[in-house]
Design an enzyme around this catalytic site. Structure first.
Site, PDB file in Angstrom:
ATOM      1  N   ARG A 123       0.806  -1.104  -0.010  1.00  0.00           N
ATOM      2  CA  ARG A 123       0.082   0.125   0.065  1.00  0.00           C
ATOM      3  C   ARG A 123       0.728   1.360  -0.064  1.00  0.00           C
ATOM      4  O   ARG A 123       0.342   2.166  -0.769  1.00  0.00           O
ATOM      5  CB  ARG A 123      -0.932   0.094   1.173  1.00  0.00           C
ATOM      6  CG  ARG A 123      -2.058  -0.970   0.913  1.00  0.00           C
ATOM      7  CD  ARG A 123      -3.064  -1.079   2.091  1.00  0.00           C
ATOM      8  NE  ARG A 123      -4.413  -1.643   1.856  1.00  0.00           N
ATOM      9  CZ  ARG A 123      -5.158  -1.954   2.867  1.00  0.00           C
ATOM     10  NH1 ARG A 123      -4.949  -1.932   3.939  1.00  0.00           N
ATOM     11  NH2 ARG A 123      -6.223  -2.408   2.314  1.00  0.00           N
ATOM     12  N   LYS A 144     -14.016 -11.822   7.256  1.00  0.00           N
ATOM     13  CA  LYS A 144     -14.984 -11.127   7.593  1.00  0.00           C
ATOM     14  C   LYS A 144     -16.197 -11.642   6.858  1.00  0.00           C
ATOM     15  O   LYS A 144     -16.843 -10.982   5.956  1.00  0.00           O
ATOM     16  CB  LYS A 144     -14.747  -9.547   6.820  1.00  0.00           C
ATOM     17  CG  LYS A 144     -13.215  -9.040   7.706  1.00  0.00           C
ATOM     18  CD  LYS A 144     -13.013  -7.520   7.087  1.00  0.00           C
ATOM     19  CE  LYS A 144     -11.755  -7.351   7.180  1.00  0.00           C
ATOM     20  NZ  LYS A 144     -10.974  -6.279   6.421  1.00  0.00           N
TER      21      LYS A 144
HETATM   22  P1  ADP Z   1      -9.233  -9.289   2.489  1.00  0.00           P
HETATM   23  O1  ADP Z   1      -8.201  -8.400   3.291  1.00  0.00           O
HETATM   24  O2  ADP Z   1      -8.390  -9.890   1.352  1.00  0.00           O
HETATM   25  O3  ADP Z   1     -10.546  -8.576   2.107  1.00  0.00           O
HETATM   26  P2  ADP Z   1     -10.306 -10.846   4.962  1.00  0.00           P
HETATM   27  O4  ADP Z   1      -9.524  -9.491   5.655  1.00  0.00           O
HETATM   28  O5  ADP Z   1     -11.768 -10.904   4.647  1.00  0.00           O
HETATM   29  O6  ADP Z   1      -9.597 -10.563   3.459  1.00  0.00           O
HETATM   30  O7  ADP Z   1      -9.748 -12.102   5.552  1.00  0.00           O
HETATM   31  C1  ADP Z   1      -8.235 -12.487   5.458  1.00  0.00           C
HETATM   32  C2  ADP Z   1      -7.981 -13.352   6.633  1.00  0.00           C
HETATM   33  O8  ADP Z   1      -8.963 -14.473   6.551  1.00  0.00           O
HETATM   34  C3  ADP Z   1      -6.614 -13.916   6.675  1.00  0.00           C
HETATM   35  O9  ADP Z   1      -5.839 -13.383   7.620  1.00  0.00           O
HETATM   36  C4  ADP Z   1      -6.866 -15.375   6.810  1.00  0.00           C
HETATM   37  O10 ADP Z   1      -6.205 -15.962   7.712  1.00  0.00           O
HETATM   38  C5  ADP Z   1      -8.374 -15.361   7.448  1.00  0.00           C
HETATM   39  N1  ADP Z   1      -8.845 -16.861   6.887  1.00  0.00           N
HETATM   40  C6  ADP Z   1      -9.113 -17.336   5.828  1.00  0.00           C
HETATM   41  N2  ADP Z   1      -9.769 -18.599   5.999  1.00  0.00           N
HETATM   42  C7  ADP Z   1      -9.973 -18.723   7.187  1.00  0.00           C
HETATM   43  C8  ADP Z   1     -10.222 -19.826   7.998  1.00  0.00           C
HETATM   44  N3  ADP Z   1     -10.626 -20.850   7.306  1.00  0.00           N
HETATM   45  N4  ADP Z   1     -10.478 -19.874   9.300  1.00  0.00           N
HETATM   46  C9  ADP Z   1     -10.037 -18.562   9.773  1.00  0.00           C
HETATM   47  N5  ADP Z   1      -9.483 -17.618   9.188  1.00  0.00           N
HETATM   48  C10 ADP Z   1      -9.426 -17.636   7.905  1.00  0.00           C
HETATM   49 MG    MG Z   2      -8.253  -8.149   5.406  1.00  0.00          MG
END
Ligand code: ADP
Ligand code: MG
Length: 405
Positions: free
Chosen positions: A40, A208
């Site tokens: 970023r 999220k």
């Molecule tokens: P982005 O920033 O790309 O929008 P998010 O912030 O929603 O994505 O989510 C990212 C996080 O989701 C990562 O840190 C990852 O570890 C977590 N994550 C993905 N799959 C799982 C899971 N099955 N259980 C817990 N956490 C998860």
């Molecule tokens: Mg995120």
């Protein structure tokens, strides 16, 4: 609706003028406070350089983490000031406060082509206040830093979906423009929203769940397939009657997920196998199981190999892909396979199928770099998670409309 562009501001001339810039420096830090992914910061450079070269006195506003309206040293922007200094090849001063005495003194002391970073705007509770008057008061203090022929440039794409003082309200106090990053993001994502080539595949994951379940409906209307993994898939699996044990689950959304499955049927693609662990730990034991095979008290941290293969195949066949949210806890190498499979399939789709491939999401973008994948293999890597989703979904983004005509 057309953006007021940075080019317009540069054409008017910025020499000697204070320009207040909102950037997105919300970067991940390790336990020692080192930046683990500076994507970023790098993305903010073109706008900052153009302003500095034009002779502007640049004042940058940004947030880091969630200090919740209090001054908390662990959320200081100091590491960002250092990283920025290195990249710009010039000293970036960090103000001791956000809009207080030190910020004002330093802003007044700037000369042409110098840059000042204000402390974390979220040290001030008014930044994210729901009360319009509170935010406006804070925005006035920020705008006062650039009083006298100043201007505002919105370049923090990751926050343009938020109606916050340094994103939205401040733009109403000064002539306001979209920076290069916001302009590029809006143009690229709008083209996916308005005219995607088909097959159009959306891949959703991440943690999220509540934020993202809402967009599925909007995207399912437009996409040919909505592929679901990551933390949000377990609420769907629960809706299908599977026991997801200790996996992430949003109970109050199970009913909604059931309805989505009924309405969209095969368009919604869910896992058929899972990678599970007894605890949330980097070194945890890993097992591959079917949907009803999660051992008692275990949790799923990734999609399984059969699922990963199916998801990759759908992605490779697409002409447009929008991916938001890792398929698993990619930060643990043993549970990064699903995320890696989808990301690699996107690269293959770009190169071999002439597909337009977009990554949206802070952690998704970070995962591409952490996994050592070639960033140039994607058509676009967005710096914004929520913002890119809302744009693709067709929502009005406060931080974009406020710099538009
Ligand atoms: P982005 O920033 O790309 O929008 P998010 O912030 O929603 O994505 O989510 C990212 C996080 O989701 C990562 O840190 C990852 O570890 C977590 N994550 C993905 N799959 C799982 C899971 N099955 N259980 C817990 N956490 C998860
Ligand atoms: Mg995120």
């Amino acid at each position: 609706m057309a953006l007021n562009t940075l080019q317009q501001l540069l054409d008017e001339g910025v020499d000697g003028r204070h320009v207040l810039v909102r950037s997105d420096f919300n970067v991940p830090l390790d336990d020692e406070g080192n930046i683990t992914d500076a994507g970023r910061i790098d993305a903010s450079l073109p706008t900052l350089k153009a302003l500095l070269e034009g002779g502007a006195k640049v004042i940058v506003m940004a947030h880091l983490g969630r200090p919740k309206g209090e001054v908390k040293p662990e959320f200081s922007l100091r590491p960002v000031a250092e990283a920025l200094s290195e990249r710009l090849g010039q000293f970036v001063a960090l103000a001791g406060d956000v809009s207080g005495e030190d910020a004002h003194e330093r802003a007044n002391g700037l000369t042409e082509g110098e840059i000042l970073l204000l402390e974390n705007v979220r040290f001030d509770a008014r930044e994210t206040s729901k009360d319009d008057a509170e935010r406006a008061a804070f925005a006035k203090e920020l705008a006062a830093l650039a009083a006298d022929n100043g201007a505002f440039v919105s370049d923090g794409f990751g926050v343009v979906h938020r109606k916050q003082a340094s994103v939205y309200d401040v733009a109403r106090e000064l002539p306001a423009y979209a920076g290069y990053l916001v302009e590029k993001e809006v143009e690229t994502l709008s083209s996916v929203k308005d005219a995607p080539n088909h097959p159009y595949v959306v891949v959703l994951g991440g943690s999220k769940v509540s934020d993202k379940l809402g967009v599925i409906e909007a995207l399912a209307e437009k996409a040919d397939k909505v592929i679901i993994g990551g933390g949000m898939c377990y609420t769907f699996l629960a809706a299908q009657g599977h026991n997801v044990q200790k996996s992430l689950l949003q109970e109050d959304m199970v009913e909604t997920c059931s309805q989505l499955i009924d309405r969209y049927g095969d368009k919604l693609v869910l896992p058929t196998d899972l990678a599970v662990a007894p605890e949330f730990d980097k070194n945890a034991e890993k097992k591959i199981v079917g949907l009803d095979g999660i051992p008692e008290g275990w949790m799923s941290l990734d999609i399984g190999p059969e699922t990963a293969q199916a998801y990759a195949a759908a992605v490779k066949d697409s002409k447009t892909v929008f991916w938001n949210g890792p398929m698993g806890v990619f930060e643990f190498p043993a549970f990064a396979d699903g995320t890696k499979a989808v990301a690699e399939a996107m690269i293959a789709a770009t190169r071999e199928n002439d597909s337009f491939t977009v990554v949206g999401g802070g952690d998704s973008a970070a995962s591409v770099r952490t996994l050592g994948l070639d960033e140039s293999g994607f058509s676009h890597i967005s710096t914004g998670g929520g913002a890119s989703l809302e744009l693709i979904e067709g929502k009005n983004l406060p931080g974009v409309s406020v710099v538009s005509k």
